[in-house]
Write an enzyme that holds these catalytic residues in place. Structure first.
Site, short mmCIF file in Angstrom:
data_model
loop_
_atom_site.label_atom_id
_atom_site.label_comp_id
_atom_site.label_asym_id
_atom_site.label_seq_id
_atom_site.Cartn_x
_atom_site.Cartn_y
_atom_site.Cartn_z
N ASP A 183 0.84 -1.20 0.00
CA ASP A 183 0.00 0.00 0.00
C ASP A 183 0.88 1.25 0.00
O ASP A 183 1.55 1.55 0.98
CB ASP A 183 -0.90 0.00 1.24
CG ASP A 183 -1.81 1.22 1.28
OD1 ASP A 183 -2.92 1.15 0.71
OD2 ASP A 183 -1.41 2.25 1.87
N TYR A 221 3.23 9.70 -0.56
CA TYR A 221 4.32 9.08 0.21
C TYR A 221 5.67 9.30 -0.44
O TYR A 221 6.70 9.14 0.22
CB TYR A 221 4.09 7.57 0.37
CG TYR A 221 2.85 7.16 1.10
CD1 TYR A 221 2.03 8.09 1.74
CD2 TYR A 221 2.46 5.82 1.14
CE1 TYR A 221 0.88 7.70 2.39
CE2 TYR A 221 1.32 5.42 1.80
CZ TYR A 221 0.52 6.36 2.41
OH TYR A 221 -0.62 5.96 3.06
N LYS A 247 -2.62 6.07 -4.38
CA LYS A 247 -3.70 7.01 -4.04
C LYS A 247 -3.51 8.36 -4.72
O LYS A 247 -2.38 8.83 -4.91
CB LYS A 247 -3.75 7.21 -2.52
CG LYS A 247 -3.81 5.93 -1.72
CD LYS A 247 -3.80 6.20 -0.22
CE LYS A 247 -3.62 4.92 0.58
NZ LYS A 247 -2.21 4.44 0.54
N HIS A 305 -7.35 9.82 -1.73
CA HIS A 305 -6.65 9.77 -0.45
C HIS A 305 -7.43 10.44 0.69
O HIS A 305 -7.26 10.08 1.86
CB HIS A 305 -5.27 10.43 -0.58
CG HIS A 305 -4.27 9.92 0.39
ND1 HIS A 305 -2.92 9.90 0.14
CD2 HIS A 305 -4.40 9.40 1.63
CE1 HIS A 305 -2.27 9.39 1.17
NE2 HIS A 305 -3.15 9.08 2.09
#
Length: 280
Positions: free
Chosen positions: A49, A54, A79, A112
């Site tokens: 994930d 990120y 996301k 997100h």
């Protein structure tokens, strides 16, 4: 059949997802990240994930390509960034994520957060539906959505979200959202299922761990699984990758589950977009 790290959960659109995933939030883009994810795949993880926010999608993709594990066996989530909304922007953002990952498709694409207002959310969802219809994402869903956001989406969507990924652990049970999702056949993924180690010394958790000769982290992952969630434990420590998910040789009793449920104190370790108003 006994559950294992590769056991699958069927989503409402027929796609299957491994019941435990590795979260890579706060794992910086680096050769160390590549090594960590490759190690995770070696010990049996089949669900990774990540997210555009990120900043490590390229590392995830590299690790998958170098792992020796067939792409078809690995469930990859990314996301749509919170600050990127609208139809055209969403399509562009998805394509950029796919390019960074170096993959032909993702298994799950999530919005997100609900931030941005109703019109922007719904326009982004239309773009995500197109991505899904084109087969570039095998499933689409949301993250950090409250029940009011889900009501809005379900009233307008052509393709129903199959997953809502929210913060979940015994100190944050989020009953209203989880019950809503269960009623609408939306699977719940639990991020920060270890409460980012802030509750590692909790007396109730430690007592249960001693009773089963398990770690506090294993108890929390097991709690999440028995609640019917898909936990996404995160670690930057390669030695803990296997340990955190060594949870299939014991079960928590009804009494132990109740003890853990009673720890609920609406304690958000992370952000809380679920309370965002529908229109800003």
């Amino acid at each position: 059949m006994a559950l294992s790290l590769t056991s699958l959960y069927q989503l409402s659109n027929g796609t299957t997802v491994p019941r435990v995933g590795l979260g890579v939030y706060q794992v910086p883009e680096s050769l160390e990240a590549v090594a960590l994810i490759k190690r995770a795949l070696q010990v049996g993880y089949r669900h990774i994930d990540t997210a555009a926010a990120y900043g490590n999608e390229a590392s995830v993709g590299q690790a998958i390509r170098e792992s020796g594990v067939s792409r078809k066996e690995i469930f990859v989530t990314t996301k749509l960034r919170t600050g990127k909304r609208g139809y055209d922007t969403t399509l562009q953002e998805f394509n950029e994520s796919l390019q960074r990952l170096g993959l032909e498709y993702v298994d799950l694409y999530l919005m997100h957060s609900p931030y941005g207002g109703s019109s922007a959310r719904l326009d982004s969802w239309k773009a995500m539906e197109e991505v899904y219809q084109r087969g570039l994402a095998k499933a689409i869903g949301v993250s950090n959505f409250g029940t009011h956001h889900l009501d809005e989406l379900l009233a307008h969507c052509q393709v129903k979200p199959v997953i809502n990924q929210i913060e979940l652990h015994p100190w944050l049970v989020q009953k209203k959202i989880t019950q809503y999702c269960q009623q609408h056949n939306i699977v719940i993924e639990a991020y920060s299922p270890l409460a980012q180690a802030t509750k590692a010394e909790d007396r109730v958790v430690q007592a249960i761990a001693r009773r089963h000769q398990k770690t506090w982290a294993q108890v929390l992952v097991r709690w999440s699984l028995q609640r019917g969630f898909i936990p996404l434990p995160k670690t930057a420590n390669p030695d803990r990758l296997a340990s955190n998910v060594d949870v299939y040789d014991f079960a928590l009793s009804d009494d132990e589950m109740q003890q853990l449920d009673q720890l609920d104190s609406d304690c958000h370790i992370c952000w809380d977009p679920t309370s965002e108003p529908l229109v800003k």
